[in-house]
Scaffold this motif. Structure first.
Motif, PDB file in Angstrom:
ATOM      1  N   GLY A 120      40.157  38.452  43.296  1.00  0.00           N
ATOM      2  CA  GLY A 120      39.830  38.470  41.564  1.00  0.00           C
ATOM      3  C   GLY A 120      40.602  37.529  40.983  1.00  0.00           C
ATOM      4  O   GLY A 120      41.702  37.721  40.432  1.00  0.00           O
ATOM      5  N   SER A 152      51.253  41.294  34.420  1.00  0.00           N
ATOM      6  CA  SER A 152      52.114  41.997  35.254  1.00  0.00           C
ATOM      7  C   SER A 152      53.232  42.092  34.852  1.00  0.00           C
ATOM      8  O   SER A 152      54.085  43.039  35.006  1.00  0.00           O
ATOM      9  CB  SER A 152      52.059  41.096  36.588  1.00  0.00           C
ATOM     10  OG  SER A 152      50.568  40.732  36.917  1.00  0.00           O
ATOM     11  N   GLY A 184      52.623  37.223  31.090  1.00  0.00           N
ATOM     12  CA  GLY A 184      51.262  37.488  31.789  1.00  0.00           C
ATOM     13  C   GLY A 184      51.576  39.106  31.570  1.00  0.00           C
ATOM     14  O   GLY A 184      52.524  39.549  31.644  1.00  0.00           O
ATOM     15  N   ASN A 237      38.979  46.857  35.815  1.00  0.00           N
ATOM     16  CA  ASN A 237      39.151  46.541  37.102  1.00  0.00           C
ATOM     17  C   ASN A 237      39.701  47.555  37.918  1.00  0.00           C
ATOM     18  O   ASN A 237      40.540  48.238  37.473  1.00  0.00           O
ATOM     19  CB  ASN A 237      40.296  45.279  36.966  1.00  0.00           C
ATOM     20  CG  ASN A 237      40.678  45.060  38.410  1.00  0.00           C
ATOM     21  OD1 ASN A 237      40.055  45.515  39.529  1.00  0.00           O
ATOM     22  ND2 ASN A 237      42.028  44.290  38.555  1.00  0.00           N
ATOM     23  N   SER A 251      46.204  38.149  28.216  1.00  0.00           N
ATOM     24  CA  SER A 251      46.803  37.113  29.229  1.00  0.00           C
ATOM     25  C   SER A 251      46.054  35.971  29.269  1.00  0.00           C
ATOM     26  O   SER A 251      44.632  36.003  29.172  1.00  0.00           O
ATOM     27  CB  SER A 251      46.713  37.699  30.599  1.00  0.00           C
ATOM     28  OG  SER A 251      47.134  36.945  31.700  1.00  0.00           O
ATOM     29  N   SER A 258      45.582  34.404  32.278  1.00  0.00           N
ATOM     30  CA  SER A 258      45.300  34.308  33.475  1.00  0.00           C
ATOM     31  C   SER A 258      43.676  34.404  33.601  1.00  0.00           C
ATOM     32  O   SER A 258      43.333  33.513  34.629  1.00  0.00           O
ATOM     33  CB  SER A 258      45.889  35.444  34.503  1.00  0.00           C
ATOM     34  OG  SER A 258      47.179  35.302  34.637  1.00  0.00           O
ATOM     35  N   LYS A 259      43.099  34.932  33.015  1.00  0.00           N
ATOM     36  CA  LYS A 259      41.747  34.959  33.398  1.00  0.00           C
ATOM     37  C   LYS A 259      40.846  33.997  32.564  1.00  0.00           C
ATOM     38  O   LYS A 259      39.558  33.811  32.703  1.00  0.00           O
ATOM     39  CB  LYS A 259      41.033  36.395  33.475  1.00  0.00           C
ATOM     40  CG  LYS A 259      41.846  37.478  33.833  1.00  0.00           C
ATOM     41  CD  LYS A 259      41.981  37.468  35.467  1.00  0.00           C
ATOM     42  CE  LYS A 259      43.124  38.408  35.907  1.00  0.00           C
ATOM     43  NZ  LYS A 259      42.784  38.208  37.598  1.00  0.00           N
ATOM     44  N   ARG A 283      51.257  31.592  33.925  1.00  0.00           N
ATOM     45  CA  ARG A 283      52.170  32.850  33.560  1.00  0.00           C
ATOM     46  C   ARG A 283      52.331  33.053  32.214  1.00  0.00           C
ATOM     47  O   ARG A 283      53.822  33.032  31.777  1.00  0.00           O
ATOM     48  CB  ARG A 283      53.599  32.743  34.225  1.00  0.00           C
ATOM     49  CG  ARG A 283      53.420  32.713  35.848  1.00  0.00           C
ATOM     50  CD  ARG A 283      52.197  33.369  36.505  1.00  0.00           C
ATOM     51  NE  ARG A 283      52.247  34.826  36.318  1.00  0.00           N
ATOM     52  CZ  ARG A 283      51.129  35.840  36.162  1.00  0.00           C
ATOM     53  NH1 ARG A 283      50.203  35.130  36.058  1.00  0.00           N
ATOM     54  NH2 ARG A 283      51.531  36.953  35.854  1.00  0.00           N
ATOM     55  N   ILE A 340      42.235  50.265  31.137  1.00  0.00           N
ATOM     56  CA  ILE A 340      41.879  49.186  30.908  1.00  0.00           C
ATOM     57  C   ILE A 340      40.545  49.315  30.291  1.00  0.00           C
ATOM     58  O   ILE A 340      39.630  49.693  30.856  1.00  0.00           O
ATOM     59  CB  ILE A 340      41.610  48.524  32.528  1.00  0.00           C
ATOM     60  CG1 ILE A 340      42.921  48.811  33.276  1.00  0.00           C
ATOM     61  CG2 ILE A 340      41.056  47.144  32.379  1.00  0.00           C
ATOM     62  CD1 ILE A 340      42.816  48.383  34.846  1.00  0.00           C
ATOM     63  N   ASP A 358      45.357  47.487  28.675  1.00  0.00           N
ATOM     64  CA  ASP A 358      45.434  46.306  29.246  1.00  0.00           C
ATOM     65  C   ASP A 358      43.955  45.650  29.090  1.00  0.00           C
ATOM     66  O   ASP A 358      43.275  45.942  29.568  1.00  0.00           O
ATOM     67  CB  ASP A 358      45.652  46.373  31.032  1.00  0.00           C
ATOM     68  CG  ASP A 358      45.954  45.353  31.652  1.00  0.00           C
ATOM     69  OD1 ASP A 358      45.328  44.098  31.123  1.00  0.00           O
ATOM     70  OD2 ASP A 358      46.546  45.301  32.722  1.00  0.00           O
ATOM     71  N   VAL A 394      43.023  42.556  29.552  1.00  0.00           N
ATOM     72  CA  VAL A 394      42.949  41.053  30.092  1.00  0.00           C
ATOM     73  C   VAL A 394      41.412  40.634  30.174  1.00  0.00           C
ATOM     74  O   VAL A 394      41.480  39.432  30.481  1.00  0.00           O
ATOM     75  CB  VAL A 394      43.614  41.307  31.493  1.00  0.00           C
ATOM     76  CG1 VAL A 394      42.965  42.111  32.464  1.00  0.00           C
ATOM     77  CG2 VAL A 394      44.028  40.102  32.149  1.00  0.00           C
ATOM     78  N   TYR A 395      40.553  41.250  30.443  1.00  0.00           N
ATOM     79  CA  TYR A 395      39.047  40.932  30.394  1.00  0.00           C
ATOM     80  C   TYR A 395      38.406  40.863  29.142  1.00  0.00           C
ATOM     81  O   TYR A 395      37.200  40.464  29.128  1.00  0.00           O
ATOM     82  CB  TYR A 395      38.512  41.830  31.330  1.00  0.00           C
ATOM     83  CG  TYR A 395      39.001  41.622  32.721  1.00  0.00           C
ATOM     84  CD1 TYR A 395      39.052  40.482  33.428  1.00  0.00           C
ATOM     85  CD2 TYR A 395      39.921  42.452  33.184  1.00  0.00           C
ATOM     86  CE1 TYR A 395      39.385  40.240  34.782  1.00  0.00           C
ATOM     87  CE2 TYR A 395      40.308  42.446  34.676  1.00  0.00           C
ATOM     88  CZ  TYR A 395      40.358  41.177  35.341  1.00  0.00           C
ATOM     89  OH  TYR A 395      40.908  41.049  36.456  1.00  0.00           O
TER      90      TYR A 395
END
Ligand SMILES: Cc1ncc(COP(=O)(O)O)c(C=O)c1O
Length: 386
Positions: A22, A89, A87, A162, A220, A222-223, A230, A157, A190, A192-193
């Protein structure tokens, strides 16, 4: 052929197609844009981002990010509601550090992001899981569990989950915030998406919900840009931000990642973030179409999955008595791999699922991966009954 270029942290044989991964393909990482954004930041007279930063995060960047999110969410986000992180995490680890003690209970979904489960295990937290169906976390089960559990927080999430790829429905969001407000239970969403939706409509992020519920939303880069930055953010009420900026970690080191924040500030101001997200959506939509077509063609009928509407993942369900862990040896021999469902359950349940992702490989490799996986799975299911 080397299918796995640009994966510094994972050692995979070059001809292995690991459909579980991922993370974005190396050629989707915006190197040129980052070069321009960094040059833009460094051409300034004011190098204050090279000093220790403000505890809550780089001031310029929080304003720019707040404006960006206001546009994306169609709902006002103020810089005073943002706390910059390394990020999601790191944010999760930080939330555990601040709001839990070893032995505390945390409510998670089943399935849930496997590395979040590991972060909670690092903090010696006791996990209680609530099932997820097509509409996200099952609120009736949550109500039942809350009769006996007094958790430190609840981790969800909500969008493009995820690994389950589902989205928490509006009705359930309303119920969830109502319950958490009633119980004064910290809700950690979360998200994140959130910005990676491939259909027209997406629900407003939990971060924009203005309720009495103690709620922390995690975002984040990240994606939507690059995991190596980070960089991410917490979106929450000022009252909670005040708790986040207390630790000596920030008093000593200053806010997190001020330099990268400045570069991403430039990337947003120069329009790179918006155009990159648009590009990702086009690429991922096409990959989903091709990958899902091939999966439908090559996987046996007993394998059931939905077409993702956002995020990174396809969550494949097999008959109840299947254990996808037992497919892996045969799969690896055919140079294909996946993440088995039990990875996403702290109780090692969900053995009859597997997580696949379309983020890392391009169309052709995904098609080849689906073919390899289809052969392995068909053989394994036939052997089971044979
Ligand atoms: C649900 C979820 N949370 C957090 C992360 C990690 O995010 P970050 O790179 O911001 O630490 C991921 C990455 O796969 C994820 O899927």
């Amino acid at each position: 052929m080397d299918f796995n270029q640009g994966l510094p942290q994972i050692d995979l044989p070059t001809d292995m197609i690991h459909l579980g991964l991922g993370q974005p393909s190396s050629h989707l990482l915006p190197l040129n844009e980052m070069e321009k954004a960094a040059a833009h930041s460094l051409s300034t007279e004011n190098g204050s981002f090279l000093a220790y930063g403000k505890e809550q995060g780089n001031v310029n960047f929080r304003q720019t990010l707040a404006d960006f999110l206001t546009g994306e969410y169609s709902s006002p986000v103020g810089p005073e509601h943002l706390f910059i992180t390394n990020g999601n995490s790191q944010a999760l680890d930080y939330i555990c550090k601040l709001f839990t003690r070893p032995g505390d209970t945390v409510i998670v979904e089943e399935p849930s992001y496997f590395l979040a489960l590991k972060i909670f295990a690092d903090h010696k937290l006791n996990l209680v899981s609530i099932p997820v169906d097509d509409n996200g976390m099952v609120i009736e089960d949550l109500k039942e569990r809350l009769k006996s559990a007094t958790p430190a927080f609840l981790y969800t999430i909500p969008a493009y989950h995820n690994p389950a790829s589902v989205t928490l429905s509006l009705k359930r969001r309303e119920e969830l915030v109502r319950i958490c407000a009633q119980k004064n239970l910290l809700l950690v969403a979360d998200e994140v998406y959130q910005l990676l939706n491939y259909t027209q409509d997406s629900l407003p992020p939990m971060g924009t919900w203005n309720t009495g519920c103690p709620l922390i939303s995690l975002g984040s880069f990240s994606k939507i840009l690059a995991p190596g930055l980070r960089l991410g953010w917490i979106h929450t009420r000022v009252k909670l931000i005040k708790k986040l900026i207390i630790p000596a970690l920030l008093l000593s080191g200053g806010g997190l990642n001020p330099f990268t924040s400045e570069v991403i500030n430039s990337a947003i101001c120069l329009g790179f973030l918006k155009s990159h997200i648009q590009k990702l959506k086009i690429v991922y939509r096409q990959r989903i179409e091709i990958f899902c077509d091939h999966l439908r063609e090559y996987l046996p009928d007993q394998a059931v999955f939905k077409i993702p509407e956002g995020g990174y993942f396809i969550w494949v369900k097999f008959p109840d008595d299947v254990d996808t862990n037992t497919f892996r040896e045969a799969a690896r021999k055919q140079n294909v791999d996946f993440h088995p469902g039990s990875l996403f359950s702290h109780r090692k349940e969900l053995k009859n699922y597997m997580r696949l992702s379309f983020a890392f490989y391009d169309d052709k490799i995904l098609a080849e991966g689906a073919l390899r996986l289809g052969k392995v799975v068909s053989n394994q299911l036939t052997m089971r009954h044979g």
